[in-house]
Design an enzyme around this catalytic site. Sequence first.
Site, mmCIF file in Angstrom:
data_model
loop_
_atom_site.group_PDB
_atom_site.id
_atom_site.type_symbol
_atom_site.label_atom_id
_atom_site.label_comp_id
_atom_site.label_asym_id
_atom_site.label_seq_id
_atom_site.Cartn_x
_atom_site.Cartn_y
_atom_site.Cartn_z
ATOM 1 N N SER A 12 0.821 -1.221 0.000
ATOM 2 C CA SER A 12 0.000 0.000 0.000
ATOM 3 C C SER A 12 0.852 1.267 0.000
ATOM 4 C CB SER A 12 -0.940 -0.013 1.211
ATOM 5 O OG SER A 12 -0.191 -0.162 2.405
ATOM 6 N N LYS A 34 1.455 -5.452 4.996
ATOM 7 C CA LYS A 34 1.889 -6.209 6.174
ATOM 8 C C LYS A 34 1.925 -5.416 7.471
ATOM 9 C CE LYS A 34 6.873 -6.148 5.229
ATOM 10 N NZ LYS A 34 8.041 -6.996 4.956
ATOM 11 N N SER A 41 7.940 2.801 2.271
ATOM 12 C CA SER A 41 9.023 3.750 1.944
ATOM 13 C C SER A 41 8.435 5.038 1.426
ATOM 14 C CB SER A 41 9.969 3.150 0.898
ATOM 15 O OG SER A 41 10.735 2.147 1.481
ATOM 16 N N GLN A 46 11.413 12.150 0.871
ATOM 17 C CA GLN A 46 11.618 13.555 1.259
ATOM 18 C C GLN A 46 11.684 14.466 0.042
ATOM 19 O OE1 GLN A 46 15.125 13.879 3.726
ATOM 20 N NE2 GLN A 46 14.185 12.820 5.438
ATOM 21 N N GLY A 47 12.707 14.234 -0.807
ATOM 22 C CA GLY A 47 13.061 15.174 -1.873
ATOM 23 C C GLY A 47 11.900 15.515 -2.780
ATOM 24 N N GLY A 48 11.236 14.477 -3.352
ATOM 25 C CA GLY A 48 10.084 14.751 -4.196
ATOM 26 C C GLY A 48 9.982 13.848 -5.398
ATOM 27 N N GLU A 115 18.096 18.108 -7.472
ATOM 28 C CA GLU A 115 18.833 17.051 -6.769
ATOM 29 C C GLU A 115 19.983 16.569 -7.647
ATOM 30 O OE1 GLU A 115 16.102 14.048 -5.351
ATOM 31 O OE2 GLU A 115 14.932 15.526 -4.262
ATOM 32 N N ASP A 220 10.334 -8.796 0.058
ATOM 33 C CA ASP A 220 9.384 -9.917 -0.020
ATOM 34 C C ASP A 220 8.908 -10.184 -1.454
ATOM 35 O OD1 ASP A 220 9.650 -9.723 2.711
ATOM 36 O OD2 ASP A 220 7.616 -9.027 3.091
ATOM 37 N N HIS A 241 22.489 5.852 -0.430
ATOM 38 C CA HIS A 241 22.280 7.305 -0.400
ATOM 39 C C HIS A 241 23.477 7.917 0.310
ATOM 40 C CE1 HIS A 241 20.567 11.250 0.093
ATOM 41 N NE2 HIS A 241 19.486 10.888 -0.569
ATOM 42 N N ARG A 287 24.396 10.045 -7.525
ATOM 43 C CA ARG A 287 24.585 9.394 -6.225
ATOM 44 C C ARG A 287 25.707 8.375 -6.162
ATOM 45 N NH1 ARG A 287 18.517 8.411 -4.229
ATOM 46 N NH2 ARG A 287 18.183 10.651 -4.173
ATOM 47 N N HIS A 348 19.790 2.400 0.301
ATOM 48 C CA HIS A 348 18.630 3.260 0.087
ATOM 49 C C HIS A 348 17.623 2.695 -0.918
ATOM 50 C CE1 HIS A 348 16.449 7.034 -0.065
ATOM 51 N NE2 HIS A 348 16.681 7.178 -1.362
ATOM 52 N N ARG A 383 19.884 4.825 -10.215
ATOM 53 C CA ARG A 383 18.665 5.637 -10.367
ATOM 54 C C ARG A 383 18.948 7.117 -10.178
ATOM 55 N NH1 ARG A 383 14.725 7.587 -6.464
ATOM 56 N NH2 ARG A 383 16.072 6.693 -4.871
ATOM 57 N N SER A 388 11.963 7.627 -8.725
ATOM 58 C CA SER A 388 11.300 6.405 -8.270
ATOM 59 C C SER A 388 9.800 6.599 -8.111
ATOM 60 C CB SER A 388 11.915 5.981 -6.940
ATOM 61 O OG SER A 388 11.125 5.023 -6.334
HETATM 62 P P1 FAD Z 1 6.626 1.144 -0.676
HETATM 63 O O1 FAD Z 1 6.207 2.534 -0.596
HETATM 64 O O2 FAD Z 1 7.806 0.730 0.108
HETATM 65 O O3 FAD Z 1 5.394 0.221 -0.236
HETATM 66 C C1 FAD Z 1 5.564 -1.163 -0.092
HETATM 67 C C2 FAD Z 1 4.312 -1.731 0.543
HETATM 68 O O4 FAD Z 1 4.318 -3.149 0.483
HETATM 69 C C3 FAD Z 1 4.170 -1.381 2.016
HETATM 70 O O5 FAD Z 1 2.819 -1.097 2.242
HETATM 71 C C4 FAD Z 1 4.558 -2.683 2.719
HETATM 72 O O6 FAD Z 1 3.983 -2.854 3.987
HETATM 73 C C5 FAD Z 1 4.002 -3.697 1.747
HETATM 74 N N1 FAD Z 1 4.594 -5.037 1.801
HETATM 75 C C6 FAD Z 1 5.893 -5.390 1.642
HETATM 76 N N2 FAD Z 1 6.022 -6.720 1.730
HETATM 77 C C7 FAD Z 1 4.780 -7.221 1.936
HETATM 78 C C8 FAD Z 1 4.265 -8.521 2.111
HETATM 79 N N3 FAD Z 1 5.026 -9.625 2.109
HETATM 80 N N4 FAD Z 1 2.933 -8.677 2.307
HETATM 81 C C9 FAD Z 1 2.120 -7.595 2.349
HETATM 82 N N5 FAD Z 1 2.564 -6.338 2.197
HETATM 83 C C10 FAD Z 1 3.872 -6.162 1.984
HETATM 84 N N6 FAD Z 1 12.050 8.312 -4.188
HETATM 85 C C11 FAD Z 1 11.765 9.414 -4.913
HETATM 86 O O7 FAD Z 1 11.434 9.316 -6.098
HETATM 87 N N7 FAD Z 1 11.838 10.648 -4.322
HETATM 88 C C12 FAD Z 1 12.188 10.813 -3.025
HETATM 89 O O8 FAD Z 1 12.212 11.935 -2.531
HETATM 90 C C13 FAD Z 1 12.506 9.677 -2.257
HETATM 91 N N8 FAD Z 1 12.901 9.800 -0.970
HETATM 92 C C14 FAD Z 1 13.083 8.673 -0.224
HETATM 93 C C15 FAD Z 1 13.383 8.788 1.134
HETATM 94 C C16 FAD Z 1 13.488 7.660 1.933
HETATM 95 C C17 FAD Z 1 13.815 7.788 3.389
HETATM 96 C C18 FAD Z 1 13.309 6.374 1.352
HETATM 97 C C19 FAD Z 1 13.399 5.141 2.191
HETATM 98 C C20 FAD Z 1 13.051 6.244 -0.007
HETATM 99 C C21 FAD Z 1 12.932 7.391 -0.799
HETATM 100 N N9 FAD Z 1 12.649 7.293 -2.162
HETATM 101 C C22 FAD Z 1 12.396 8.417 -2.890
HETATM 102 C C23 FAD Z 1 12.373 5.999 -2.770
HETATM 103 C C24 FAD Z 1 10.844 5.821 -2.839
HETATM 104 O O9 FAD Z 1 10.262 6.369 -1.683
HETATM 105 C C25 FAD Z 1 10.451 4.376 -2.943
HETATM 106 O O10 FAD Z 1 11.186 3.744 -3.939
HETATM 107 C C26 FAD Z 1 8.970 4.281 -3.301
HETATM 108 O O11 FAD Z 1 8.201 4.998 -2.369
HETATM 109 C C27 FAD Z 1 8.547 2.841 -3.340
HETATM 110 O O12 FAD Z 1 7.159 2.799 -3.470
HETATM 111 P P2 FAD Z 1 6.451 1.387 -3.550
HETATM 112 O O13 FAD Z 1 4.994 1.644 -3.598
HETATM 113 O O14 FAD Z 1 7.073 0.579 -4.600
HETATM 114 O O15 FAD Z 1 6.854 0.674 -2.165
HETATM 115 C C1 SIN Z 2 16.212 12.406 -1.178
HETATM 116 O O1 SIN Z 2 15.370 13.192 -0.785
HETATM 117 O O2 SIN Z 2 17.421 12.617 -1.157
HETATM 118 C C2 SIN Z 2 15.758 11.092 -1.705
HETATM 119 C C3 SIN Z 2 15.417 11.240 -3.114
HETATM 120 C C4 SIN Z 2 15.375 9.899 -3.790
HETATM 121 O O3 SIN Z 2 15.724 8.876 -3.221
HETATM 122 O O4 SIN Z 2 15.002 9.899 -4.970
#
Ligand code: FAD
Ligand code: SIN
Length: 547
Positions: A12, A34, A41, A46-48, A115, A220, A241, A287, A348, A383, A388
């Site tokens: 989610s 879960k 994540s 943060q950044g955007g 960035e 997972d 990072h 990066r 990261h 990346r 992302s």
């Molecule tokens: P997530 O947002 O991680 O969601 C995964 C979901 O899957 C969660 O709900 C989790 O509970 C669920 N899940 C996992 N395993 C299971 C399982 N076995 N069963 C059921 N549920 C499960 N990217 C950018 O582009 N810009 C940014 O500024 C940026 N800043 C970041 C800052 C931080 C601190 C971090 C950690 C990452 C950042 N990133 C950024 C990367 C970006 O946030 C992530 O790559 C992106 O949000 C991933 O989205 P997602 O929906 O794929 O996964």
């Molecule tokens: C950050 O804000 O530095 C994270 C940006 C990203 O991971 O894309």
Amino acid sequence: MEIKTDFLILGSGIAGLSLAIKAVDLGSVAIVTKKEKIESSTNYAQGGIAAVQAETDSFDSHIEDTLVCGAGLCKIDVVKFVVEEGPERIRELVDWGVQFTRTKDHPDRFDLGREGGHSARRILHAHDLTGREIERALSEMAGTKPNICIYENHFAIDLILKSRIPGQAITGSDRCLGAYVLDILRGEIHTFRARFVILATGGTGKVYLITTNPDIATGDGVAMAYRAGARIANMEFIQFHPTCLYHPEAKAFLISEAVRGEGAILKLKNGTPFMDKYHPMKSLAPRDVVAQAIDTELKKSGDEYVLLDISHRDRNFIIGRFPHIYARCLEFGLDITRQPIPVAPAAHYQCGGVAVDACGESSIPGVFACGEVACTGLHGANRLASNSLLEAVVFSHRMFLRMKERFPSVAEDLVPIPAWDPRGATESDESIVVSHNWDEIRSCMSNYVGIVRSDKRLERAARRVELINREIDEYYRNFLITRDLLELRNITTVAGLIVKCARLRKESRGLHFNINYPERDDERWLKDTVLIQPSHDRGNFSNPLAI
Ligand code: FAD
Ligand code: SIN
């Protein structure tokens, strides 16, 4: 219990929620997640989100920056459509209620950040809490749709393939019928049956000791897909990072790259800037370059951190632009408007993952992957910052279009799915084994498969991971499953995949640096590393359906 749905979305975060909001117009949606629904994540970004907005910017420039950063391995057609479809997806996020920060002078214009690796200002943000704002808006929007059912504290264990059901002769291609899911609070395992299954489970940062990722990031989705026989690609490209707060009590708190985008300078502990030695873009280099430069300087000096200094900027500007980072650092006694910030790199982002096509479909028909779990070809070997979140919304839309087209012709498969069979498994009297192995795998990956690798270190890591893998398999066969055990099993599988891919790639490129092959070798290695589980390994578990 068997639960039927049209779309089973695992996760989610931005990928899972943005797809759910659209797919619900076609049929019923079950989101299995879960922890609590916002824990992802996404919620910590943060950044955007990068997208061309300014008149002075162009698609060509965003495409070029992404390609340069990806070090030759990006798929050009994918880069093109992600960048070009970006602005439309941003409009959609805004329509769904996401409030990006606007400029003070022109409230109709977005305030655009910058960035590393970007040659223009093109990062839409909500101050420095962009992910929290996106997650809020998407969860609220999903909450207004009665046909989306969210199962919190439910852990997807494994995909259910038709071919693995005893007595099912498969003619033509296999089909995924759903997934087994552990209801964590009740300790029960349910069968979710679906027409389409979508992995949106995020990344794998917890494979390392120090990571910016939240606890959910245990790989997972990649592990499940691998066990089901899907193609997995480019797992060696783990992004570190460069700037995580270095403080004994701060649990790897990220200092956004946007801080460097607003002029922060990386310095040694003695105050000397050093990035000019490594890249013409200095502190705003991509990066991989910055993380490797910091690693080199730390090894040279023996220090544990370098400094990131933004204190030359106006105090009110810093507090207004980075309120969260300012407040969090202040909790640790650090006033970033006056003092430089101690920082070190941390794991990261996973650039590889479940290999998918241009509409997010994996090599197993009917199984899709979106967001960080997927390897789409956008990121290549490294990346570009803020690409992302963009990738997740562009691919969830394309995935929706593919499913919409196919939906009328994909009938529900009525093959009976056997309920989960624990086969005499008992409660463990030695759960300490799980936490020991968990620590061991993370130390091993941090020590031997970090920013700088070598053949010897990778070989050592391979031996240790293999040993732990065998131990966990046995444990998994004999004891009742828990969330901890499932996560350990998954991080061990994913650690194995990272090591395998890293050992295959006999060159250095982007995020993969091996001192035994320090040069990029386009003649031999301008290609993905792809892994598929050998079929003879697949039945190696107590429950034949647990794959
Ligand atoms: P997530 O947002 O991680 O969601 C995964 C979901 O899957 C969660 O709900 C989790 O509970 C669920 N899940 C996992 N395993 C299971 C399982 N076995 N069963 C059921 N549920 C499960 N990217 C950018 O582009 N810009 C940014 O500024 C940026 N800043 C970041 C800052 C931080 C601190 C971090 C950690 C990452 C950042 N990133 C950024 C990367 C970006 O946030 C992530 O790559 C992106 O949000 C991933 O989205 P997602 O929906 O794929 O996964
Ligand atoms: C950050 O804000 O530095 C994270 C940006 C990203 O991971 O894309």
